[in-house]
Structures are given as structure tokens and as C-alpha cells.
Design a protein around this motif. Structure first.
Motif, mmCIF file in Angstrom:
data_model
loop_
_atom_site.group_PDB
_atom_site.id
_atom_site.type_symbol
_atom_site.label_atom_id
_atom_site.label_comp_id
_atom_site.label_asym_id
_atom_site.label_seq_id
_atom_site.Cartn_x
_atom_site.Cartn_y
_atom_site.Cartn_z
ATOM 1 N N LEU A 46 7.838 -9.905 7.330
ATOM 2 C CA LEU A 46 7.678 -9.367 5.979
ATOM 3 C C LEU A 46 9.033 -9.142 5.330
ATOM 4 O O LEU A 46 9.216 -9.415 4.129
ATOM 5 N N MET A 47 10.000 -8.661 6.112
ATOM 6 C CA MET A 47 11.361 -8.479 5.598
ATOM 7 C C MET A 47 11.943 -9.813 5.147
ATOM 8 O O MET A 47 12.588 -9.905 4.090
ATOM 9 N N LEU A 48 11.695 -10.865 5.921
ATOM 10 C CA LEU A 48 12.196 -12.187 5.574
ATOM 11 C C LEU A 48 11.570 -12.687 4.269
ATOM 12 O O LEU A 48 12.272 -13.203 3.384
ATOM 13 N N VAL A 49 10.255 -12.519 4.129
ATOM 14 C CA VAL A 49 9.567 -12.965 2.920
ATOM 15 C C VAL A 49 10.058 -12.183 1.703
ATOM 16 O O VAL A 49 10.330 -12.763 0.635
ATOM 17 N N ALA A 50 10.185 -10.853 1.844
ATOM 18 C CA ALA A 50 10.632 -10.019 0.720
ATOM 19 C C ALA A 50 12.049 -10.385 0.294
ATOM 20 O O ALA A 50 12.348 -10.483 -0.908
ATOM 21 N N ALA A 51 12.928 -10.628 1.271
ATOM 22 C CA ALA A 51 14.301 -11.026 0.936
ATOM 23 C C ALA A 51 14.309 -12.386 0.245
ATOM 24 O O ALA A 51 15.092 -12.616 -0.687
ATOM 25 N N GLY A 52 13.426 -13.276 0.684
ATOM 26 C CA GLY A 52 13.335 -14.586 0.039
ATOM 27 C C GLY A 52 12.868 -14.493 -1.402
ATOM 28 O O GLY A 52 13.390 -15.191 -2.282
ATOM 29 N N VAL A 53 11.882 -13.619 -1.660
ATOM 30 C CA VAL A 53 11.385 -13.437 -3.028
ATOM 31 C C VAL A 53 12.486 -12.878 -3.927
ATOM 32 O O VAL A 53 12.725 -13.369 -5.039
ATOM 33 N N ALA A 54 13.179 -11.834 -3.441
ATOM 34 C CA ALA A 54 14.264 -11.241 -4.233
ATOM 35 C C ALA A 54 15.380 -12.252 -4.482
ATOM 36 O O ALA A 54 15.927 -12.332 -5.584
ATOM 37 N N GLY A 55 15.712 -13.047 -3.458
ATOM 38 C CA GLY A 55 16.759 -14.052 -3.628
ATOM 39 C C GLY A 55 16.360 -15.151 -4.586
ATOM 40 O O GLY A 55 17.189 -15.637 -5.370
#
Length: 227
Positions: free
Chosen positions: A208-217
Motif C-alpha cells: 500500500l505504501m508503494l502504491v500511495a507513493a506511486g500515485v503521489a509521484g
């Protein structure tokens, strides 16, 4: 055709009318203003003045600076001076793109963390789990600077726009930080977390952390490149 510029993210739209909403930051069409390109080589030449060769009298020396005014200006209280310095520091951070630069560290490490934890889960390797934890610590160290520069850029560059795009970006950044902190605390409490019944939840938190960081990026890149 006319060109219109978004007053929030500076996206340029070509058309007879501005769009209903900005495709980059999502603000409504009333935030668009006519965009005028700078003049090219059509600038008329200026003829030299006939009196240009005349000798001009030497300029008068400027009056000596008034040190009393300087002293009174420098006599601000400590709190007032701190506010001035902080404002200047914030302006410099936005001007020199501190947020896009600082965000590269966590965005580069978070995928590594997710891969290491998944490999450790399948292989049972404590070494990979420890490596993932160490990378998480570096992510946590970088997050305060990323958050600070992000808020400054949102306030100063995008006028605190309350569009869906910015709300998603802020929520994604918050989810990234929360997942990072949860993973670190969980590992410190139980270093054998991947051998427990809650291993799948630990892995899901990091994914989930990876997905959230990807969305923000992704949203950040869209704002930077206006695409």
C-alpha cells in the motif's frame, strides 16, 4: 488560435475558449487567463539620439546611508526576524525546486523496500528483511523534508488549490508516511514479523505504501511537466 494559461499550475491551453477545467491541476475554467507570448524580432529599432555624443556632467555621488534607519530596521525582535528568515528560506526552496529533488530519495527506496520484504517473505531470509527495514528508516528520515517542501510548494506555487488532484496527492503522501511508520514500529516490536500469522498484513501495508507513493509521484510529475 488563442492561448489560455492556468493561473494555478501554468498549463497552456490552445483554443478559442478556455477549457471547462484544467487537465493538469483540475481547477475550473475561470482560473484561465489569456496567454500572450513574448514579442519576437519585430521590435522596432531605436534611432540613436543626435545628442548622444554630447558630454554629460559626472553623476552626483549618492548620499551617505542613514545608519540610524539601518539600526532601527535591524532592531526587530527575535521572533520577527525568525519569521522573515523562514519566509526567505521557503521562497528559496520553492524557487530551486526543493520538493521535486527531495522526493527522489523515498520514491527510489520504497520500491526497493517492497521487493526486499516480498522476497524475504517467500525465502524466509532475515537478511533481506533487515535490509528492507534499513531502507525504511532512510525513507522515514527523508519524509519530513519531503512533506515540508511539498506544503510550501502547494501554498506558494499553487495558491493552496483545493482541487481533487491536490487532495488525492496529499492523501497519498499521508498514506505513504503512515504505512512507513507502521512498518518500522511493527518490525521493532516483532523482528520475526514475517514468520507470524500477521505476515500477510505486514506485506500488504508495504505494498500500500508503494502504491500511495506511486500515485503521489504520478500527480507530482503531471504538475511539473504539465501533461
Amino acid at each position: 488560435m488563442k492561448k489560455w494559461q492556468c493561473s494555478v499550475c501554468k498549463y497552456i491551453h490552445t483554443g478559442d475558449e478556455p477549457p471547462e477545467k484544467c487537465p493538469v491541476c483540475g481547477v475550473s475554467g475561470d482560473k484561465f487567463v489569456p496567454f500572450e507570448e513574448e514579442a519576437g524580432t519585430d521590435t522596432p529599432k531605436v534611432e540613436p539620439d543626435a545628442d548622444a555624443n554630447k558630454t554629460e556632467p559626472p553623476p552626483k555621488e549618492p548620499p551617505a546611508p542613514n545608519h540610524s534607519e539601518t539600526l532601527s530596521a535591524s532592531g526587530l525582535g527575535k521572533s520577527d526576524r525568525a519569521v522573515v528568515y523562514l519566509k526567505k528560506a521557503g521562497d528559496l526552496m520553492v524557487k530551486h525546486h526543493a520538493h521535486p529533488m527531495s522526493v527522489h530519495l523515498p520514491n527510489g527506496l520504497i520500491p526497493v523496500v517492497a521487493i526486499l520484504i516480498i522476497l524475504a517473505w517467500f525465502s524466509g531470509s532475515d537478511l533481506m528483511l533487515k535490509a528492507g527495514f534499513i531502507n525504511l528508516v532512510f525513507v522515514l528520515i527523508a519524509l519530513p523534508l519531503v512533506g515540508l517542501t511539498g506544503v510550501l510548494e502547494w501554498k506558494k506555487k499553487y495558491n493552496q488549490a483545493q482541487t481533487t488532484v491536490f487532495k488525492i496527492k496529499i492523501c497519498a503522501a499521508a498514506v505513504t508516511a503512515v504505512c512507513c511508520i507502521m512498518s518500522i514500529i511493527w518490525y521493532l516490536v516483532n523482528p520475526e514479523v514475517l514468520g507470524s500469522s500477521g505476515a500477510w498484513l505486514f506485506v500488504m501495508i508495504n505494498l500500500l505504501m508503494l502504491v500511495a507513493a506511486g500515485v503521489a509521484g504520478h500527480i507530482g510529475g503531471k504538475l511539473v511537466f504539465k501533461e
